[in-house]
Design a protein around this motif. Sequence first.
Motif, PDB file in Angstrom:
ATOM      1  N   GLU A 219      -8.805  48.771 -45.656  1.00  0.00           N
ATOM      2  CA  GLU A 219      -8.636  49.191 -47.051  1.00  0.00           C
ATOM      3  C   GLU A 219      -8.674  47.950 -47.942  1.00  0.00           C
ATOM      4  OE1 GLU A 219      -8.074  52.278 -48.241  1.00  0.00           O
ATOM      5  OE2 GLU A 219      -8.083  53.341 -46.317  1.00  0.00           O
ATOM      6  N   ALA A 220      -9.147  48.117 -49.163  1.00  0.00           N
ATOM      7  CA  ALA A 220      -9.344  46.975 -50.065  1.00  0.00           C
ATOM      8  C   ALA A 220      -8.082  46.146 -50.235  1.00  0.00           C
ATOM      9  CB  ALA A 220      -9.842  47.472 -51.422  1.00  0.00           C
ATOM     10  N   GLU A 221      -6.929  46.832 -50.371  1.00  0.00           N
ATOM     11  CA  GLU A 221      -5.691  46.095 -50.611  1.00  0.00           C
ATOM     12  C   GLU A 221      -5.181  45.380 -49.364  1.00  0.00           C
ATOM     13  OE1 GLU A 221      -4.712  50.458 -49.837  1.00  0.00           O
ATOM     14  OE2 GLU A 221      -6.147  49.277 -51.024  1.00  0.00           O
ATOM     15  N   LEU A 222      -5.725  45.739 -48.191  1.00  0.00           N
ATOM     16  CA  LEU A 222      -5.293  45.119 -46.938  1.00  0.00           C
ATOM     17  C   LEU A 222      -6.300  44.102 -46.412  1.00  0.00           C
ATOM     18  CD1 LEU A 222      -3.986  48.323 -45.081  1.00  0.00           C
ATOM     19  CD2 LEU A 222      -2.647  46.657 -46.387  1.00  0.00           C
ATOM     20  N   ALA A 223      -7.479  44.067 -47.012  1.00  0.00           N
ATOM     21  CA  ALA A 223      -8.565  43.255 -46.476  1.00  0.00           C
ATOM     22  C   ALA A 223      -8.240  41.764 -46.473  1.00  0.00           C
ATOM     23  CB  ALA A 223      -9.851  43.517 -47.251  1.00  0.00           C
TER      24      ALA A 223
ATOM     25  N   HIS B  34     -12.015  33.054 -44.133  1.00  0.00           N
ATOM     26  CA  HIS B  34     -11.359  32.708 -45.397  1.00  0.00           C
ATOM     27  C   HIS B  34     -12.235  33.113 -46.587  1.00  0.00           C
ATOM     28  CE1 HIS B  34      -7.794  30.815 -43.938  1.00  0.00           C
ATOM     29  NE2 HIS B  34      -8.414  29.847 -43.313  1.00  0.00           N
ATOM     30  N   HIS B  35     -13.529  32.850 -46.467  1.00  0.00           N
ATOM     31  CA  HIS B  35     -14.469  33.206 -47.532  1.00  0.00           C
ATOM     32  C   HIS B  35     -14.427  34.705 -47.804  1.00  0.00           C
ATOM     33  CE1 HIS B  35     -18.969  33.367 -48.929  1.00  0.00           C
ATOM     34  NE2 HIS B  35     -18.135  33.736 -49.857  1.00  0.00           N
ATOM     35  N   SER B  36     -14.506  35.492 -46.734  1.00  0.00           N
ATOM     36  CA  SER B  36     -14.509  36.944 -46.880  1.00  0.00           C
ATOM     37  C   SER B  36     -13.215  37.445 -47.493  1.00  0.00           C
ATOM     38  CB  SER B  36     -14.738  37.608 -45.519  1.00  0.00           C
ATOM     39  OG  SER B  36     -15.987  37.247 -44.977  1.00  0.00           O
ATOM     40  N   GLY B  37     -12.117  36.739 -47.240  1.00  0.00           N
ATOM     41  CA  GLY B  37     -10.826  37.118 -47.799  1.00  0.00           C
ATOM     42  C   GLY B  37     -10.563  36.539 -49.163  1.00  0.00           C
ATOM     43  N   GLY B  38     -11.518  35.798 -49.723  1.00  0.00           N
ATOM     44  CA  GLY B  38     -11.371  35.227 -51.058  1.00  0.00           C
ATOM     45  C   GLY B  38     -10.607  33.924 -51.104  1.00  0.00           C
ATOM     46  N   ALA B  39     -10.285  33.349 -49.932  1.00  0.00           N
ATOM     47  CA  ALA B  39      -9.544  32.074 -49.890  1.00  0.00           C
ATOM     48  C   ALA B  39     -10.551  30.928 -49.782  1.00  0.00           C
ATOM     49  CB  ALA B  39      -8.568  32.068 -48.721  1.00  0.00           C
TER      50      ALA B  39
END
Length: 417
Positions: free
Chosen positions: A133-137, A169-174
Motif C-alpha cells: 500500500e502507498a502509505e506502507l511502501a 532507498h531510491h524506490s522508497g524516496g530516500a
Amino acid sequence: MNRCFHRGGLLVVIVLCAGFAKCGSNPNLEGARLDLGSKDYNRALENVGKALEADPNSSEALMLKGDILREIVRETRDSEERLAYVREMAGAYRSASELDQVRGAEIERNLLFAYLQEFNRGIEDYSSAQHAEAELASEAFSEAAARFHGAALLMPDSVAAYVNEAFAHHSGGAFSRAVEAYEAALALGHTSRQLYVYMARMLELMADQVTGQEERIALYRRAARVTDAALEQYPQDPELGDMSLNFYALADKPEVALAHFGNMQAEKSTDPVFWYNYGTLLLRTGDYPEAVRKLMEAIRLDPEYTKARFNLGAAMVNRARVLAQTEEAIRDSLDMMKREDIRAGRTRLEGRQQRVSADRETLLQNAIEHLLVARVQAEDALEDPTSICKALYRAYGQANRRSDAEAVASCAGIGGS
C-alpha cells in the motif's frame, strides 16, 4: 600376563578419551553447540562468550559464535537490531578466518551462506514493497535496503549489494541514503562504471527536486565530480563525457561545457540529445537566439522530444521578452525625437521598431505552437505539464491574449479555478 594387562589398560584409556566429546575441549563450547541445536540462542551466546573469555583467539569459538549469530539474524525482524547482529557475525567469522587458515574455506562458505541469506531476503522484501500500500511502501523499501546493507557488511566485495541497497532507498524516496550506498561502494575501491552513472543520476534527481539555488548548484557540482572520477577510469566513454559537461553547465560553470559542445557539433550532428543539451545550456546562459537554433535542430531530429520542444518554447518566450524591452527602448527614443522635433534618422528607427515588433510577434506565435504540442505530448505520456503550462501562460501574457492565459492558469498552478 603383565604385558597383556598393560595393553588392555592402554586400550581402555583410548576408548575412554574417545567417549568424551573432545579430549581437552572447552565445556562451554560443547554447551554452546547443544544450545544452538535446541535454538536457545541467548544461552548459546553466553556459553560461547565464556569460551572466548578463556581463549580470545579460539577460532573454533569465533566460528561457532558466527554460526549462532547467523541463526539469530534469520529470526530477527527489527532492522536496526538485525544489522547489529550482522556486524557482530561478520566480525566473528573474519576473526576466525584470520586465526585459522585450515578452516578458512569453511568459514568463507559460512559467510557466503549468511550473505545469500540477507541478499535473497532483500530481493523478497523489495518485491513485496513494490506491491505494498502507498502509505506502507516507504517503510517496506527501507526494510529491503537494510537487508541489502547487511549483505554488503558480510561481503564488501559485492557491488550488487550496494547497488540494490541504493535502488531500494531510491524506490522508497530516500535519495540521500541511496547516494550514501553508492559512496560506500566507491570508497571501498569499486570502480564499476554503472556505480558512477547511478550515483551521478541520483544527485541529478536530488538537484531537480530541491528549491534552493545554492543547494541545487552544490548537488550538480557533486555530480560533476563523480563523472570526473568515472572519466579517470573510463576516459573514452562518450556518455560520461556528456554527463560531466552537462553537470558543469548546470553547476553554473558553463564556459567549460560550451567550449566542448562547440567542438563536438560535427561529430554529434545527428544526435538530438546533444542538440538538446547544447541548446538548454545556451538557454541557461541567456543566449536565446543560439538556444533557439540548437533546440530547433533537436526537434527536427526527434519531433517527439518533449523536453526539447518545451525548452524551445521557453527560449522563444525569453527572446520575445528581450525584444519587447528593445522595442520599448526604441519607442522611448522615438518619443524623445518627436518632442525635440528631430527628424534625422527617425524613419530608420521606426522601421527598426516595426521589424522588432514583427519578430517578437512571430516568436511568441511559434513559442505558443511548440508549447501546445509539448503539453499534449506530456499529457499523453502521463507527465506533469505544469512547467509547460507556466511557459504558455507567460507566452499568452506577452502576446496580450488574456483569455487564453486565463484558460491555462489552472494547469500552470497560477490563481484561477
